[in-house]
Motif scaffolding. Structure first.
Motif, mmCIF file in Angstrom:
data_model
loop_
_atom_site.group_PDB
_atom_site.id
_atom_site.type_symbol
_atom_site.label_atom_id
_atom_site.label_comp_id
_atom_site.label_asym_id
_atom_site.label_seq_id
_atom_site.Cartn_x
_atom_site.Cartn_y
_atom_site.Cartn_z
ATOM 1 N N UNK A 177 0.812 -1.205 0.000
ATOM 2 C CA UNK A 177 0.000 0.000 0.000
ATOM 3 C C UNK A 177 0.848 1.258 0.000
ATOM 4 N N UNK A 178 0.521 2.200 0.855
ATOM 5 C CA UNK A 178 1.193 3.496 0.880
ATOM 6 C C UNK A 178 2.700 3.332 1.068
ATOM 7 N N UNK A 179 3.455 4.049 0.264
ATOM 8 C CA UNK A 179 4.900 4.010 0.353
ATOM 9 C C UNK A 179 5.573 3.091 -0.635
ATOM 10 N N UNK A 233 0.569 -7.693 -13.181
ATOM 11 C CA UNK A 233 1.953 -7.951 -12.803
ATOM 12 C C UNK A 233 2.211 -7.415 -11.399
ATOM 13 N N UNK A 234 3.268 -7.895 -10.776
ATOM 14 C CA UNK A 234 3.539 -7.536 -9.376
ATOM 15 C C UNK A 234 3.650 -6.031 -9.178
ATOM 16 N N UNK A 235 4.409 -5.372 -10.032
ATOM 17 C CA UNK A 235 4.649 -3.938 -9.839
ATOM 18 C C UNK A 235 3.376 -3.144 -10.095
ATOM 19 N N UNK A 236 2.644 -3.479 -11.160
ATOM 20 C CA UNK A 236 1.396 -2.764 -11.438
ATOM 21 C C UNK A 236 0.395 -2.957 -10.310
ATOM 22 N N UNK A 237 0.267 -4.183 -9.847
ATOM 23 C CA UNK A 237 -0.708 -4.469 -8.782
ATOM 24 C C UNK A 237 -0.349 -3.748 -7.491
ATOM 25 N N UNK A 284 1.434 -0.992 -7.254
ATOM 26 C CA UNK A 284 1.210 0.438 -7.495
ATOM 27 C C UNK A 284 -0.256 0.786 -7.310
ATOM 28 N N UNK A 285 -1.128 -0.088 -7.795
ATOM 29 C CA UNK A 285 -2.565 0.162 -7.677
ATOM 30 C C UNK A 285 -3.028 0.184 -6.223
ATOM 31 N N UNK A 286 -2.265 -0.460 -5.340
ATOM 32 C CA UNK A 286 -2.615 -0.494 -3.921
ATOM 33 C C UNK A 286 -2.048 0.698 -3.148
ATOM 34 N N UNK A 317 -2.871 7.464 -8.023
ATOM 35 C CA UNK A 317 -3.282 8.822 -8.397
ATOM 36 C C UNK A 317 -2.395 9.355 -9.517
ATOM 37 N N UNK A 318 -1.102 9.052 -9.450
ATOM 38 C CA UNK A 318 -0.193 9.486 -10.517
ATOM 39 C C UNK A 318 -0.492 8.758 -11.823
ATOM 40 N N UNK A 319 -0.907 7.504 -11.733
ATOM 41 C CA UNK A 319 -1.305 6.765 -12.934
ATOM 42 C C UNK A 319 -2.503 7.433 -13.601
ATOM 43 N N UNK A 320 -3.505 7.761 -12.814
ATOM 44 C CA UNK A 320 -4.717 8.382 -13.359
ATOM 45 C C UNK A 320 -4.403 9.742 -13.976
ATOM 46 N N UNK A 321 -3.596 10.539 -13.287
ATOM 47 C CA UNK A 321 -3.241 11.857 -13.817
ATOM 48 C C UNK A 321 -2.479 11.727 -15.130
#
Length: 239
Positions: free
Chosen positions: A114-116, A188-192, A194-196, A202-206
């Motif tokens: 999650x965060x961080x 994938x591990x990194x994408x998943x 990041x989504x958490x 938020x940076x992905x959406x922007x």
């Protein structure tokens, strides 16, 4: 270095178009055109339309430093999640040092849930380009990729040690029948992870919002029309 890729399932359109849009939107993609391929086995009157495309080698990095964000130390292509390790035949150069990819796996496994998470990997992942890669994968529907199928993984290690994901084997794109619906979310591990992480997502959406505006301004339908006209004029139209 270049390859002649086949044109099954209409991919003679899709691969070139996808890479061209990546490049038009400022992301490292391959240059491509078309060529007829003949063979003394097939007979002198048989010519097959193919996609003529460059490959990820040192020359690509030298020619595309602005898109990549620097030069390249290592380039890998393989199937699987890079967090789980790298196959021995993944190197796309004369030789590669896998240290940085090994470090990536270790850093992902030790990063906070999650965060961080994003902050913990800031020293090894070029996050702005990763967000762009995830958005473009969704926008262009490249379902058979690292994010959605842990396949066709192409990772560049820049000279500054940062990792950049690049589009590879994107002939399966734009709603192709094997992957008609491609989500923004990745598996994938990194994408998943990041989504958490709220900040990472938020940076992905922007990033996606910006890319969508630029994609619309590009009028991509004109690229499709241009490619269709080129293939038609050379007798290369495929179903």
């Amino acid at each position: 270095h270049f390859r002649l890729n086949n044109g099954q399932v209409g991919s003679i359109y899709r691969e070139l178009i996808a890479h061209r849009i990546y490049r038009e939107l400022g992301y490292p993609g391959l240059r491509a055109t078309f060529a007829n391929l003949g063979s003394n086995v097939w007979g002198e009157d048989n010519w097959i339309p193919m996609t003529l495309i460059e490959v990820y080698k040192k020359k690509f990095c030298e020619d595309n430093q602005d898109l990549v964000g620097g030069t390249c130390s290592n380039i890998w292509e393989f199937a699987g999640d890079p967090v789980d390790g790298v196959p021995g035949d993944a190197c796309q150069l004369s030789q590669c040092d896998n240290t940085r990819l090994t470090e990536l796996g270790e850093m992902v496994r030790s990063a906070p849930e999650g965060e961080g998470f994003k902050a913990a990997l800031d020293s090894i992942i070029d996050w702005p380009r990763f967000h762009q890669f995830q958005c473009l994968s969704w926008m262009l529907a490249t379902g058979d990729d690292h994010l959605h199928n842990n396949n066709n993984v192409l990772i560049i290690e820049r000279d500054d040690g940062k990792l950049v994901w690049a589009p590879y084997s994107v002939d399966i794109s734009a709603g192709q029948a094997w992957y008609p619906d491609v989500a923004l979310y990745g598996d994938s591990s990194i994408a998943r992870r990041c989504e958490q992480d709220p900040a990472c997502w938020a940076d992905t959406i922007a990033t996606c919002e910006d890319l969508i505006e630029r994609f619309d301004a590009l009028n991509p339908e004109t690229i499709v029309e241009e490619v269709h006209e080129t293939l038609e004029s050379h007798g290369m139209i495929r179903p």
